[in-house]
Write an enzyme that holds these catalytic residues in place. Sequence first.
Site, PDB file in Angstrom:
ATOM      1  N   LYS A 225       0.844  -1.201   0.000  1.00  0.00           N
ATOM      2  CA  LYS A 225       0.000   0.000   0.000  1.00  0.00           C
ATOM      3  C   LYS A 225       0.872   1.241   0.000  1.00  0.00           C
ATOM      4  O   LYS A 225       2.033   1.237   0.413  1.00  0.00           O
ATOM      5  CB  LYS A 225      -0.945   0.015   1.207  1.00  0.00           C
ATOM      6  CG  LYS A 225      -0.268   0.022   2.586  1.00  0.00           C
ATOM      7  CD  LYS A 225       0.183   1.402   3.072  1.00  0.00           C
ATOM      8  CE  LYS A 225       0.813   1.354   4.447  1.00  0.00           C
ATOM      9  NZ  LYS A 225       1.480   2.628   4.843  1.00  0.00           N
TER      10      LYS A 225
ATOM     11  N   ASP B 208      -2.866  -1.726   9.954  1.00  0.00           N
ATOM     12  CA  ASP B 208      -2.875  -1.811   8.492  1.00  0.00           C
ATOM     13  C   ASP B 208      -3.401  -3.141   7.969  1.00  0.00           C
ATOM     14  O   ASP B 208      -3.644  -3.275   6.762  1.00  0.00           O
ATOM     15  CB  ASP B 208      -1.463  -1.595   7.937  1.00  0.00           C
ATOM     16  CG  ASP B 208      -0.975  -0.162   8.084  1.00  0.00           C
ATOM     17  OD1 ASP B 208      -1.797   0.728   8.374  1.00  0.00           O
ATOM     18  OD2 ASP B 208       0.243   0.067   7.911  1.00  0.00           O
TER      19      ASP B 208
ATOM     20  N   GLY C  29       7.254   1.225   5.178  1.00  0.00           N
ATOM     21  CA  GLY C  29       6.079   2.071   5.098  1.00  0.00           C
ATOM     22  C   GLY C  29       5.066   1.625   4.065  1.00  0.00           C
ATOM     23  O   GLY C  29       4.184   2.398   3.690  1.00  0.00           O
ATOM     24  N   MET C  30       5.152   0.355   3.607  1.00  0.00           N
ATOM     25  CA  MET C  30       4.238  -0.152   2.589  1.00  0.00           C
ATOM     26  C   MET C  30       3.424  -1.344   3.092  1.00  0.00           C
ATOM     27  O   MET C  30       2.835  -2.076   2.310  1.00  0.00           O
ATOM     28  CB  MET C  30       5.009  -0.515   1.322  1.00  0.00           C
ATOM     29  CG  MET C  30       5.749   0.671   0.708  1.00  0.00           C
ATOM     30  SD  MET C  30       6.506   0.293  -0.884  1.00  0.00           S
ATOM     31  CE  MET C  30       5.043   0.280  -1.954  1.00  0.00           C
ATOM     32  N   ALA C  31       3.404  -1.535   4.417  1.00  0.00           N
ATOM     33  CA  ALA C  31       2.566  -2.557   5.064  1.00  0.00           C
ATOM     34  C   ALA C  31       2.963  -3.974   4.698  1.00  0.00           C
ATOM     35  O   ALA C  31       2.101  -4.856   4.593  1.00  0.00           O
ATOM     36  CB  ALA C  31       1.082  -2.317   4.765  1.00  0.00           C
TER      37      ALA C  31
ATOM     38  N   PRO D 261       8.823  -4.165   0.394  1.00  0.00           N
ATOM     39  CA  PRO D 261       9.928  -3.817   1.290  1.00  0.00           C
ATOM     40  C   PRO D 261       9.581  -4.054   2.753  1.00  0.00           C
ATOM     41  O   PRO D 261       8.424  -3.930   3.168  1.00  0.00           O
ATOM     42  CB  PRO D 261      10.156  -2.331   1.015  1.00  0.00           C
ATOM     43  CG  PRO D 261       9.624  -2.102  -0.349  1.00  0.00           C
ATOM     44  CD  PRO D 261       8.471  -3.042  -0.498  1.00  0.00           C
ATOM     45  N   VAL D 262      10.597  -4.405   3.532  1.00  0.00           N
ATOM     46  CA  VAL D 262      10.438  -4.648   4.959  1.00  0.00           C
ATOM     47  C   VAL D 262      10.698  -3.349   5.717  1.00  0.00           C
ATOM     48  O   VAL D 262      11.674  -2.645   5.435  1.00  0.00           O
ATOM     49  CB  VAL D 262      11.410  -5.745   5.432  1.00  0.00           C
ATOM     50  CG1 VAL D 262      11.328  -5.930   6.939  1.00  0.00           C
ATOM     51  CG2 VAL D 262      11.106  -7.056   4.709  1.00  0.00           C
ATOM     52  N   ALA D 263       9.816  -3.022   6.666  1.00  0.00           N
ATOM     53  CA  ALA D 263       9.926  -1.777   7.440  1.00  0.00           C
ATOM     54  C   ALA D 263      10.077  -0.578   6.514  1.00  0.00           C
ATOM     55  O   ALA D 263      10.825   0.347   6.781  1.00  0.00           O
ATOM     56  CB  ALA D 263      11.099  -1.846   8.421  1.00  0.00           C
TER      57      ALA D 263
ATOM     58  N   SER E  13       2.045  -6.396   7.561  1.00  0.00           N
ATOM     59  CA  SER E  13       0.581  -6.444   7.646  1.00  0.00           C
ATOM     60  C   SER E  13      -0.003  -7.218   6.477  1.00  0.00           C
ATOM     61  O   SER E  13      -0.978  -7.973   6.635  1.00  0.00           O
ATOM     62  CB  SER E  13       0.022  -5.021   7.662  1.00  0.00           C
ATOM     63  OG  SER E  13       0.444  -4.323   8.814  1.00  0.00           O
TER      64      SER E  13
END
Length: 299
Positions: free
Chosen positions: A11, A138, A100-102, A96-98, A105
């Site tokens: 996201k 999220d 900001g794209m969930a 990506p990990v950590a 989640s």
Amino acid sequence: MSSVTVRVPAKVNVQLSVGPLREDGYHDLVNVFHAVSIFDDVVARESDSITVAVTGDWADLVPVDDTNLAVQAARALAKHAGVCYGADLVIHKAIPVAGGMAGGSADAAAALVACNELWGLRLPAEDLMRLAADLGSDVPFSLMGGTALGTGRGELLTELPTTGTFHWTFAMADGGLSTPSVYAECDRLRATPSRGFWPEADAGLLAALRDGDPHALGRCLSNDLQPAALSLRPALAVTLEAGRRLGALGAIVSGSGPTCAFLVEDAAHAARLAQALPERAPIRATATAHGPTPGATIL
């Protein structure tokens, strides 16, 4: 059924307005989520226990113990349903990990859908959404997908109408940013505590989504966490400025960062930007995507 594969999208937050800090430690939010075509695939296979393995470019950054959110999701589902089934989960990472794209989640949402199918539980979507909200703010949107307005701490969702397709280029940074750290920095940077007001959805942004107007949407992108992300990772400012100079219609840190999102004219523009950015900004990788896309989906 011996295995189930679920695809789940990343996201981008096209608006993230951060309101008062609540007594439970969360902030009131107005969060306009937009699902994009960067996907994780989560495979659930029959097993006597719940385990997780991870493959892909970001695999070395994902925990494979009880802190993994997909494992927590599978266990929460089993407890809710009153069953003792197991599942070997394999996450094929592209989100990506950590970043900001969930990503975490998304994997939790995929695990809920995959195990619900694998175990033959046939729980309704409403049950899965309630479990998702308990797992993280999220996670419900990762189930839902599309474009949605999130309120509360982001878990109360209302589907938003959109027209057409929006095209994006994403610039991924080396390393991640801790979401709690970014919120704490946001609070520190604000001269006055954010109490006594309630954030609202931007009417111009909602109209741009409804009308399918990328130029108008680019002008309306906003993220109250962006100053905090830039404070913690100053190099992101270089990346954002490089994207703007290369013709992006809008540039924003996605969520708590450090991924930077650039709204562009079309798929060809996205590809050109993805190719040019690494020469002008300190980034790990780029990706192109479009949205909106569906939420967690069984393949």
